[in-house]
Design a protein around this motif. Structure first.
Motif, PDB file in Angstrom:
ATOM      1  N   ILE A   1       5.537  12.517 -36.085  1.00 41.27           N
ATOM      2  CA  ILE A   1       5.201  12.243 -37.490  1.00 41.27           C
ATOM      3  C   ILE A   1       4.025  11.273 -37.575  1.00 41.27           C
ATOM      4  O   ILE A   1       3.120  11.421 -38.407  1.00 41.27           O
ATOM      5  CB  ILE A   1       6.439  11.691 -38.217  1.00 41.27           C
TER       6      ILE A   1
ATOM      7  N   SER B   1       6.918   7.416 -40.399  1.00 38.47           N
ATOM      8  CA  SER B   1       8.376   7.602 -40.428  1.00 38.47           C
ATOM      9  C   SER B   1       9.077   6.265 -40.658  1.00 38.47           C
ATOM     10  O   SER B   1       8.640   5.216 -40.177  1.00 38.47           O
ATOM     11  CB  SER B   1       8.845   8.213 -39.107  1.00 38.47           C
TER      12      SER B   1
ATOM     13  N   ILE C   1       4.031  18.969 -40.279  1.00 37.08           N
ATOM     14  CA  ILE C   1       5.217  18.469 -39.573  1.00 37.08           C
ATOM     15  C   ILE C   1       6.017  19.622 -38.981  1.00 37.08           C
ATOM     16  O   ILE C   1       6.487  19.568 -37.833  1.00 37.08           O
ATOM     17  CB  ILE C   1       6.077  17.627 -40.526  1.00 37.08           C
TER      18      ILE C   1
END
Length: 561
Positions: A463, A486, A521
């Motif tokens: 991420i 994140s 993602i």
């Protein structure tokens, strides 16, 4: 002797308007100097003789004045029209048209000079008055016919110029010479009536009016052409203001010139009577309307410069957005005030006592204030919302159960455009609270559901890498205020771990970033063996159950029973 000087002046190329006007003035000065020297030598040589008679003096004087008229007109037109020197010509004429205009002007001067000399001699010799008047009428008719012929000669070039003006003038461009010739002949007839019947036919005022119209139109066109040179530059808005101001000034000067030509003095308004009072009222009304138009033009151009959308950010964007919201209301308010004041001035000029009107307007306003309390509440609430800078044009807001982009506003209501197209009109008085989603920054959070056996550390690194890639993107990068990152696992439920992801961006840009973030993602997780959690139900079958019982129990679970 002056011919060489004139040629030298005309031979030098002028680069700008100022230099051309300067050289033109110098050329006119040389021409006038030549005429003055001729006059001094001629009169000095004649009056140097000792033996002269009265009739000889009159004959020489009238002939010399006629010659001076011809030479003076020839000198002035040759210089002003820059015949033979196109580089110095200020008037937008071709070389052939300029030369033809010069020849016609000289021919007209010859007729005027000969006619003046002949009439002076007839008057001195005391012949019959009928003969004098007949010659006067013939000379005047010859002058009128020559002017009419000049008009017909230049009808096509002038028609092309008038056609570019548009409006009524452009529609009459092909027939302008007919009106002009008729005007000249009417002037000749009125002048003859004035001379023979000795009555005031206002010939001079009519001639002066035509000259004023032509001069005002030419000056207006000249100003427009000169300002067009600078209009495309950085000062385009200022040039618009300058053009409106210059045109209004030309109009006011033209009105004043008309007043002088027709013998009207605005200072005598209180002492006038009959048509004088009507003329004075019309004059005041015209000036008031012109000044109001000038004021509105200046204000409108100045406000419109600030209403042009600009791609600014930060504090400049805040000021620009507030300007876009407030200035339309300010413009409507100023226009209303100007219209009301101009109407009151017009009524006052017409002799209407505006005192009762003002008092009545106050009473009506008070009555409206008591009878329309809801309207007053909406207006007052709107003023305070604007003062508090609660919203601006183009911002996405939420008011109760209504939401949308602020599309416009009036004195009493707010207009919202929903993202599905519907338009909500909400009175300001009904706004108890307002949520603005378009100010300064937005923090947006995403939730990713991962299985319990997923590698959380690896997912966080992926991420972070996706966030860095989006930050380096040419299109997406400028939208971020803080990169995508994140926050780790924030909660767990019966089927998955929930990992939170957030980013900070500019208002109204979170939707585009969210779409791209989900796509990147998912691609990064798929490339590294991380899958998203799926919801599932585990059915435990007790020992000894038949396949038929298992199928029935599974059907009940799927059905939700």
């Amino acid at each position: 002797a002056t011919r060489t000087a004139r040629r030298r002046i005309q031979a030098v190329a002028a680069t700008g308007l100022g230099e051309r006007l300067g050289r033109l003035a110098l050329s006119v000065g040389v021409e006038v100097l030549a005429v003055i020297v001729f006059a001094l030598v001629a009169f000095g040589a004649y009056f140097g003789f000792e033996q002269r008679s009265e009739r000889a003096d009159l004959l020489f004087t009238t002939v010399a004045l006629g010659v001076l008229i011809v030479r003076g007109v020839a000198a002035l037109t040759r210089s002003l029209l820059a015949v033979g020197a196109p580089a110095l010509r200020v008037v937008p004429l071709t070389a052939g048209t300029a030369a033809a205009a010069h020849r016609w002007a000289v021919a007209l001067a010859v007729v005027v000079g000969v006619g003046t000399t002949l009439l002076a001699q007839l008057s001195a010799f005391e012949l019959y008055m009928d003969v004098y008047l007949l010659v006067l009428a013939v000379v005047a008719l010859a002058i009128a016919l020559m002017i009419a012929a000049m008009i017909v000669r230049v009808r096509r070039p002038v028609a092309r110029v008038l056609a570019g003006s548009g409006g009524i003038v452009g529609d009459l461009a092909d027939r302008w010479h007919r009106f002009a010739v008729a005007y000249v002949l009417i002037i000749w007839a009125l002048w003859i009536v004035h001379v023979i019947a000795e009555c005031d036919t206002k010939v001079s005022a009519i001639v002066a009016s035509a000259a004023i119209v032509i001069a005002a139109g030419g000056l207006d066109r000249f100003v427009h052409r000169r300002l067009d040179v600078y209009r495309a530059g950085a000062a385009g808005g200022a040039m618009g203001v300058a053009e409106h101001a210059a045109r209004a000034l030309v109009a006011v000067v033209a009105v004043m010139a008309f007043a002088v030509a027709w013998g009207f003095d605005p200072r005598n308004l209180a002492h006038g009577s009959g048509w004088g009072v009507v003329a004075a009222a019309l004059f005041n009304i015209t000036v008031a309307v012109l000044l109001a138009w000038l004021g509105w033009a200046l204000i409108k151009v100045s406000l419109d410069r600030h209403l042009v959308p600009t791609a600014t950010i930060g504090e400049d964007a805040s000021i620009a957005g507030r300007t876009q919201t407030l200035l339309p209301l300010v413009r409507h308010f100023i226009l209303t005030v100007l219209v009301v004041l101009t109407t009151l001035i017009v009524l006052s000029s017409l002799g209407v006592d505006i005192g009762p009107l003002l008092a009545g307007a106050g009473i009506v306003g008070l009555a409206i204030g008591f009878g329309a309390q809801t309207l007053v509440r909406d207006i007052v609430a709107g003023i305070f919302f604007l003062v508090d800078d609660a919203f601006r044009i183009g911002e996405y807001v939420e008011a109760g159960d209504r939401r949308g982009t602020v599309e416009g506003m009036s004195v009493r209501s707010l207009r919202l455009r929903h993202h599905r197209g519907a338009v909500h009109t909400i009175p300001f008085g009904e706004l108890r609270s307002l949520t603005n989603h378009s100010r300064d920054w937005v923090i947006f959070k995403l939730e990713l559901r991962l299985p319990f056996d997923a590698d959380v550390v690896k997912a966080r690194k992926l991420i972070k890498q996706v966030g860095q890639d989006m930050l380096n993107d040419e299109e997406l990068g400028p939208l971020f205020l803080q990169p995508l990152k994140s926050q780790g696992v924030t909660k767990m439920d019966a089927t998955a771990m929930v990992m939170a992801v957030k980013f900070m961006c500019r208002p109204n840009e979170q939707w585009a970033i969210r779409r791209e973030a989900y796509v990147r993602i998912q691609a990064a997780f798929a490339a590294n063996g991380i899958v998203f959690a799926t919801q599932h139900i585990t059915v435990r079958v007790p020992g000894g159950a038949s396949e038929r019982d298992v199928a029935a129990g599974t059907a009940l679970v799927v059905a939700g029973d």
